[in-house]
Motif scaffolding. Structure first.
Motif, PDB file in Angstrom:
ATOM      1  N   SER A 260       0.828  -1.209   0.000  1.00 31.42           N
ATOM      2  CA  SER A 260       0.000   0.000   0.000  1.00 31.42           C
ATOM      3  C   SER A 260       0.861   1.256   0.000  1.00 31.42           C
ATOM      4  O   SER A 260       0.535   2.260  -0.658  1.00 31.42           O
ATOM      5  N   GLU A 261       1.995   1.220   0.718  1.00 32.29           N
ATOM      6  CA  GLU A 261       2.912   2.362   0.735  1.00 32.29           C
ATOM      7  C   GLU A 261       3.538   2.574  -0.641  1.00 32.29           C
ATOM      8  O   GLU A 261       3.691   3.715  -1.090  1.00 32.29           O
ATOM      9  N   ILE A 262       3.902   1.482  -1.316  1.00 26.87           N
ATOM     10  CA  ILE A 262       4.461   1.588  -2.665  1.00 26.87           C
ATOM     11  C   ILE A 262       3.439   2.241  -3.591  1.00 26.87           C
ATOM     12  O   ILE A 262       3.763   3.147  -4.369  1.00 26.87           O
ATOM     13  N   GLN A 263       2.189   1.811  -3.492  1.00 27.04           N
ATOM     14  CA  GLN A 263       1.137   2.385  -4.329  1.00 27.04           C
ATOM     15  C   GLN A 263       0.927   3.864  -4.028  1.00 27.04           C
ATOM     16  O   GLN A 263       0.657   4.654  -4.929  1.00 27.04           O
ATOM     17  N   SER A 264       1.061   4.232  -2.743  1.00 28.46           N
ATOM     18  CA  SER A 264       0.845   5.621  -2.349  1.00 28.46           C
ATOM     19  C   SER A 264       1.997   6.529  -2.769  1.00 28.46           C
ATOM     20  O   SER A 264       1.779   7.636  -3.271  1.00 28.46           O
ATOM     21  N   HIS A 265       3.240   6.056  -2.574  1.00 28.91           N
ATOM     22  CA  HIS A 265       4.413   6.892  -2.848  1.00 28.91           C
ATOM     23  C   HIS A 265       4.805   6.915  -4.329  1.00 28.91           C
ATOM     24  O   HIS A 265       5.407   7.890  -4.793  1.00 28.91           O
ATOM     25  N   TYR A 266       4.492   5.831  -5.033  1.00 27.19           N
ATOM     26  CA  TYR A 266       4.881   5.745  -6.442  1.00 27.19           C
ATOM     27  C   TYR A 266       3.669   5.372  -7.300  1.00 27.19           C
ATOM     28  O   TYR A 266       3.638   4.296  -7.916  1.00 27.19           O
TER      29      TYR A 266
ATOM     30  N   SER B 285       3.431   2.145  -9.897  1.00 22.72           N
ATOM     31  CA  SER B 285       2.620   1.016  -9.437  1.00 22.72           C
ATOM     32  C   SER B 285       1.322   0.879 -10.220  1.00 22.72           C
ATOM     33  O   SER B 285       0.699  -0.190 -10.208  1.00 22.72           O
TER      34      SER B 285
END
Length: 316
Positions: free
Chosen positions: A73-79, A83
């Motif tokens: 979820s953090e990967i989706q939010s930050h990038y 993603s």
């Protein structure tokens, strides 16, 4: 016209149905105090009728979500741009591969463990307690150890302190896993391919119980794991797969959420009680971390002791 016997049979069937639980929906019980929960655990959760597992949350609103799921979820939010090219299942698979490979390479490069040991152990179990995002969810076979983890941290300032212990019925979870393999997947094997994609859509929740000398915490915490790779939380997975099953009910729920309030005074009192049961940071974390955490906690709680102790004397 219904005969007396037919009426009794119908009533019996209805009573049986009312005693059944919808497997995809967690059951919930609210307690008025942490002491009421403790008494319930002592009377109802120490049993041989079912094989239970327990997990404590210091916030009752938290889902049964793995650190891997939060990482994705953090990967989706930050990038978001990078993603967006992947469905969540594919992004999760990519994170799994990269995390496992990089962690293994780092262990070898730093000589953290002998390479032959690295090849034999479950790196997810080993890495999780050092902060590696993992598809494993920690559980314990003891409701009192789960209670300790639910109350080990102080009440947050200004926060309503509602905590919980999750109960997982491993017998019912095994039943659901079996139905996924024998009933759910076969319904879609002609429409979802390859097989790996089918298994991502309808995974099982594997029960992992592996003890090794590199992770002594598992033994001391009476611990085990459930493995969840492609769904955001255990609750979401359970609802999805049970929805595809012919029989949605069972004689016991797969998940039960036991919620209770906990003031700071009640928290300290219960930690003292658990300490007398030899449940504390030092015993649950048999390493330097546990020694440090146990020392800090003991000193912190020492300031909660009465300032003046009274003594009574009698004279004959």
């Amino acid at each position: 016209m219904l005969t007396g016997m037919m009426l009794n049979q119908l009533l019996s069937i209805k009573a049986m149905e009312s005693a059944m639980y919808k497997l995809g929906i967690p059951d919930e019980k609210d307690f008025k105090s942490i002491t009421e929960f403790f008494d319930y655990a002592s009377e109802k959760l120490i049993t041989r009728d079912y094989d239970f597992g327990f997990r404590g949350h210091s916030d009752s609103d938290w889902e049964l979500e793995t650190t891997l799921s939060r990482f994705v979820s953090e990967i989706q939010s930050h990038y978001p741009e990078r993603s967006a090219n992947y469905e969540r299942e594919l992004l999760t698979d990519l994170c799994l591969q990269r995390l496992h490979k990089q962690f293994k390479n780092n262990l070898i490069t730093n000589n953290d463990l002998p390479q032959d040991r690295i090849e034999k152990i479950d790196l997810w179990q080993y890495g999780q307690h050092f902060g590696l995002p993992s598809p494993l969810l920690d559980w314990t076979h003891s409701p009192f150890i789960a209670l300790f983890f639910a109350i080990s941290e102080p009440v947050r300032t200004g926060a309503e302190s509602s905590r919980c212990v999750w109960v997982i019925n491993l017998n019912m979870l095994t039943h659901v896993n079996t139905q996924v393999i024998e009933e759910v997947r076969p319904k879609y094997e002609n429409s979802i391919s390859p097989e790996s994609a089918l298994n991502q859509q309808f995974p099982i929740s594997e029960i992992v119980q592996e003890l090794n000398e590199n992770n002594r915490r598992i033994a001391f915490q009476q611990g085990f794991f459930t493995k969840h790779e492609y769904y955001k939380s255990l609750e979401v997975w359970l609802k999805r797969v049970v929805g595809e099953m012919s029989f949605h009910k069972g004689d016991a729920p797969v998940l039960t959420k036991l919620t209770f309030p906990c003031s700071e005074k009640e928290r300290i009192s219960m930690l003292d009680r658990l300490d007398k049961m030899n449940i504390n940071n030092r015993t649950l974390f048999p390493d330097i971390f546990g020694s440090v955490k146990g020392a800090v906690d003991t000193v912190y709680r020492s300031f909660q002791a009465p300032k003046v102790r009274g003594f009574a004397f009698s004279q004959d």
